[in-house]
Scaffold this motif. Sequence first.
Motif, PDB file in Angstrom:
ATOM      1  N   ARG A   3     -15.669   5.748  -2.341  1.00  0.00           N
ATOM      2  CA  ARG A   3     -16.554   4.719  -1.802  1.00  0.00           C
ATOM      3  C   ARG A   3     -17.173   3.915  -2.950  1.00  0.00           C
ATOM      4  NH1 ARG A   3     -20.935   6.242  -0.059  1.00  0.00           N
ATOM      5  NH2 ARG A   3     -20.909   8.367  -0.893  1.00  0.00           N
ATOM      6  N   ARG A   4     -17.234   2.624  -2.790  1.00  0.00           N
ATOM      7  CA  ARG A   4     -17.766   1.774  -3.866  1.00  0.00           C
ATOM      8  C   ARG A   4     -19.233   2.083  -4.156  1.00  0.00           C
ATOM      9  NH1 ARG A   4     -17.415  -4.278  -1.822  1.00  0.00           N
ATOM     10  NH2 ARG A   4     -15.371  -3.550  -1.140  1.00  0.00           N
ATOM     11  N   ARG A   7       0.807  -1.212   0.000  1.00  0.00           N
ATOM     12  CA  ARG A   7       0.000   0.000   0.000  1.00  0.00           C
ATOM     13  C   ARG A   7       0.839   1.260   0.000  1.00  0.00           C
ATOM     14  NH1 ARG A   7      -5.003  -1.009   0.065  1.00  0.00           N
ATOM     15  NH2 ARG A   7      -5.495   1.155   0.463  1.00  0.00           N
ATOM     16  N   GLN A  44     -14.724  -0.732  -7.495  1.00  0.00           N
ATOM     17  CA  GLN A  44     -14.689  -0.764  -6.038  1.00  0.00           C
ATOM     18  C   GLN A  44     -14.234   0.563  -5.451  1.00  0.00           C
ATOM     19  OE1 GLN A  44     -15.733  -3.568  -4.458  1.00  0.00           O
ATOM     20  NE2 GLN A  44     -16.119  -4.481  -6.458  1.00  0.00           N
ATOM     21  N   ASP A  49     -11.151   1.736  -5.842  1.00  0.00           N
ATOM     22  CA  ASP A  49      -9.709   1.681  -5.598  1.00  0.00           C
ATOM     23  C   ASP A  49      -8.956   2.259  -6.796  1.00  0.00           C
ATOM     24  OD1 ASP A  49     -10.238   0.397  -3.225  1.00  0.00           O
ATOM     25  OD2 ASP A  49     -10.026  -1.603  -4.093  1.00  0.00           O
ATOM     26  N   TYR A  87      -4.709   1.916  -3.557  1.00  0.00           N
ATOM     27  CA  TYR A  87      -5.237   2.759  -2.491  1.00  0.00           C
ATOM     28  C   TYR A  87      -6.754   2.816  -2.598  1.00  0.00           C
ATOM     29  CZ  TYR A  87      -0.408   4.491  -2.500  1.00  0.00           C
ATOM     30  OH  TYR A  87       0.952   4.594  -2.485  1.00  0.00           O
ATOM     31  N   ASN A  88      -7.395   2.966  -1.451  1.00  0.00           N
ATOM     32  CA  ASN A  88      -8.831   3.217  -1.430  1.00  0.00           C
ATOM     33  C   ASN A  88      -9.055   4.703  -1.671  1.00  0.00           C
ATOM     34  OD1 ASN A  88      -9.441   0.531  -0.761  1.00  0.00           O
ATOM     35  ND2 ASN A  88      -9.059   0.934   1.407  1.00  0.00           N
ATOM     36  N   CYS A  89      -9.832   5.035  -2.683  1.00  0.00           N
ATOM     37  CA  CYS A  89     -10.016   6.432  -3.062  1.00  0.00           C
ATOM     38  C   CYS A  89     -11.473   6.875  -2.952  1.00  0.00           C
ATOM     39  CB  CYS A  89      -9.501   6.648  -4.490  1.00  0.00           C
ATOM     40  SG  CYS A  89      -9.635   8.349  -5.085  1.00  0.00           S
TER      41      CYS A  89
END
Length: 1043
Positions: free
Chosen positions: A924-925, A24, A903, A905, A920-922
């Motif tokens: 919200r899905r 990550r 998703q 990401d 990275y989570n960017c």
Amino acid sequence: MCWLELWIRDGRLQGGGRVCNQPRTGRWLDCHPAAVNGGQQLSNGRLESVCVSGPELFQFNKTVEHGFPHQPSALGYSSSLQLLAIGTRSGAIKLYGAPGVEFMGLHDENAAVTQVHFLPHQVGLVTLLDDNSLHMWTLRAHKRMSELLEIGRFTLTGPPGAPPSVTRVTAVLAHSSGELLLLGTEGGHVFIVEVPGFRELEERNISVDQVASRAPDDYMGRRNLEHVEALQENPVNPDHVVIGYGRGLMVVWDLEKQCVIQYIPATQQLESVWWTEDGSYILSSHSDGSYCRWLVGGEDMNEEEEKSDIPYGHFPCKAISKIIQHCKKEGPPFLMFSGGMPRASYGDRHCITVIHGKMHVALDFTSRIIDFFVIKDGPQHTGDPSALVVLVEEELVVIDLQTEGWPVIQTPYLVPLHSSAITCSHHISTIPLKLWERIIAAGNLQNTHYSKKLWPIRGGQNLAPDPPQRDLLLTGHEDGTVRFWDASGVCLYPMYKLSTAGVFDTDADPNDNMNQGTEGEWPPFRKVGCFDPYSDDPRLGIQKIHLCKYSGYLTVAGTAGQILVLELNDEAVEHTVEAKVVDLLQGQEGFRWKGHTRLDVREEPVLFPPGFQPFALVQCQPPAVVTALTLHSEWKLVAFGTSHGFGLYDYQQKRNVFVRCTLNPTDQLAMEGPLSRVKSIKKSLRQSFRRIRRSRVSLRKHHVNNTTKIQDANARLEAELAEMELAPVQRKIEARSSDDSFTGLVRTLYFADTFLLDSSHNTPSLWAGTNGGCVFAYMLRLPPVEHRADEPVTAQQAKEIQLMHRAPVVSVVVLDGHGVPLPEPLEVAHDLARSPDMHGSHHLLVISEEQFKVFTLPKVSAKMKLKLTAVDGSRVRRVGVAWFGSNRTEDYGESGLMVLTNQGDVHVVSLPSIKMQVQYNCIRREDVSGIASCVFTKHGQGFYLISPSEFERFSLSTRNLVEPHCLVDVPLHSHTSTPHRPQPDNRAQSRNTREESEDAESAARRVMEHALLNDEKVLQEIQKSLEADQTSFLENNVKSAVA
């Protein structure tokens, strides 16, 4: 640190070193020449050692929010700090000062901000939420930068058994001393709280019984006083405050003597109060559309008769929700109020009335008014009114009160991006200076109706360095406009607006001027603001944009299959635009378009102002939404695609080169337009059941296999696993049926000068990818430059690739001999990119929703692939090629693919080895619109809509960051607000100074205690320390007992 040492011997990679797995934050070093191209040295085919750090290239940050806050609910202003504060229904608090000075905070509670109040002469503010909690915020300086921090929270608690209305806060007054908050409640009480420690001063509270005990008998005989509607301080004597109750009664209260000075018995429901600057009058506004002026401190002041004025007649009017008055040194005062319109005729208008002498204007806004205030001139901000600041639900409007006609001041930030709904966006990095200046010049000609006055909110210091490059963000809108924004820095500043509606015949009247009211009209309305959510014709909506920054050519495509080609012109031109109709069905029978009709082109000449002017128009038939668009300014070609096919247009000769129909004969859904199509639920269910049946059939076939085959397969699998590294577990992906809807929809178009026929002759080409997993390659033959205007461009299909799983093709990229993506048109000619390597073999990278696959050219044989859906179940939604520079070595960097999945990401994929670098989570899905709106930049940044009016900006690069760097200084405390107080002697002054110092220390101590007790990390550390001490104490006791 993520590093890997490698040795290359005889062209083969030898092992060595170790890898630290930090997926990550780190980066895997790619085992290919391009991975070390630029920063590393390769000598005689031998790489001695490589050490690359992931954090040098990649770092995820959400940096700044551009645009107008979604659903604003409260407004505040500090004249000493010159800062504006906006609270939202989602619990956000945003502060704005000079351009580039921005702060943002978010309450932990998911509650709307109902009120915002700055503490006078301090860098703090108090917010009230609709859950009845109060929150203290401060701007703390840290490393020459200010941070917005929440330092305390407080909720009023009533006596045991008291109803919630007793402590439900309805009005807040931040006292000019900066030490007190007066909180009016629903039960009619006024609580006095000391700040910043939020300590309730019970002995100074004002109960409703104290007020009602001496109120006029005839007033109290009818009903109770109701809630506290308003609290206002006497500008001349801070010890006096007026308390306004919902029923209409107003009370002037002395804070020192704790008694009522004057009762003002208004009979109408109270909406707001205002104390004039000289302290002699109180203005009150009421629910019947009237306002009253009351004398304060005169003889027989408790017996003054009510004298009301209804500005807009005696017909039933709406309530005047707020009223203010500001005096000028010379001339009559400014009187301003919101509401008060005749209920029957104009009850749906959102207006603020400004009256100054004989001037009377009703400012008409297109959305609901939240709040407003006035900014004054002078170093102490006590001079003449200079600007009226109005926050409405969809924009911020600032009116210049010192220029004739009261024009609007253009806002450098908080611009409503959604003045018409955003339908698409396009980002261009590193704009040449000449093009930049020409766009600015064209935009300035559109802004002549704005005031020349500087932006009046100038608090704080913008310490951010100047942007290293000029970036443009283009947004397409539902009304057929394209807006150009300066996206170089923290402020997303409007530069220029292009309208395409003038080319077509629509229901809009071109002579209609919103800003002019009918002469003699009453009330005297004047439209203000730029928020206009209504589109005259939804077919005008812009769906795709492509701008060449080197040639100045722009192409835009719309909802009704229209493609406009425009060029930048510094002079106004009047001409007609002829449409070239292109039949994408190519005469196929049995298809009938059920959607909207195409737009009618104006036959008469149209006057186009300086700026981008259309000179060519392509009209697709059927007029479906344009789903793909690209432009090659060096070849003078535009490629376009819809759900029915794609085509190539020569805009120099204004002729169509070729058309290819991609429509599947079974795809009847593609013949229904987006404005009339409602997808059939039955068809969706039928397709779902069909997939289920196919999966069951495949399972039965697997069960039929005999035991011997299974054992042989297991033996081979074990042998292979013994020799190779274990791959991630992959889920089975069902192949998509060719009967699925919109398989012929064109998703991507791409121009490339590469090898199609053989490996020795490169040729111009056009690549098209469809929703059914098909890639078409066309070889283009361009005439010599001297005959380009006469001889036609020809095209011939050279390749066709069908992906096995028929996954939609999201993007196509051609890599040169060094594994680097081909440069943009004219980029090499302007010395802004290296010439592509045409000696080594080129590769074709096809990115589908499910995987990345590399093919060799010109043979088009599969070389390698990276599965995405099979590994983690996500699908590719957006892809962009970006350059990631090192933050340690100036001349080192790598090209990579920025990928956004369904998703939410974001990934970085290396080129040409297509290995996953970071994730990275960017987004919200669940935020489907945010994912669909995402656009990447060429330098590792991105934008996506977090609301209809706001872009979130993020960065994956360590070198390219755009974020606020600002500082707000503490204002000097001013005592000019208390001229009525006698000057104390030296002893009293010394005693007061000592007491003030002690009070400041105790207040600071209370704030620190509250911060410590509300900081979870601090509490955890204290708990760990206590547990450690207790453990060591027990161990020592045990040892001593044993001894």
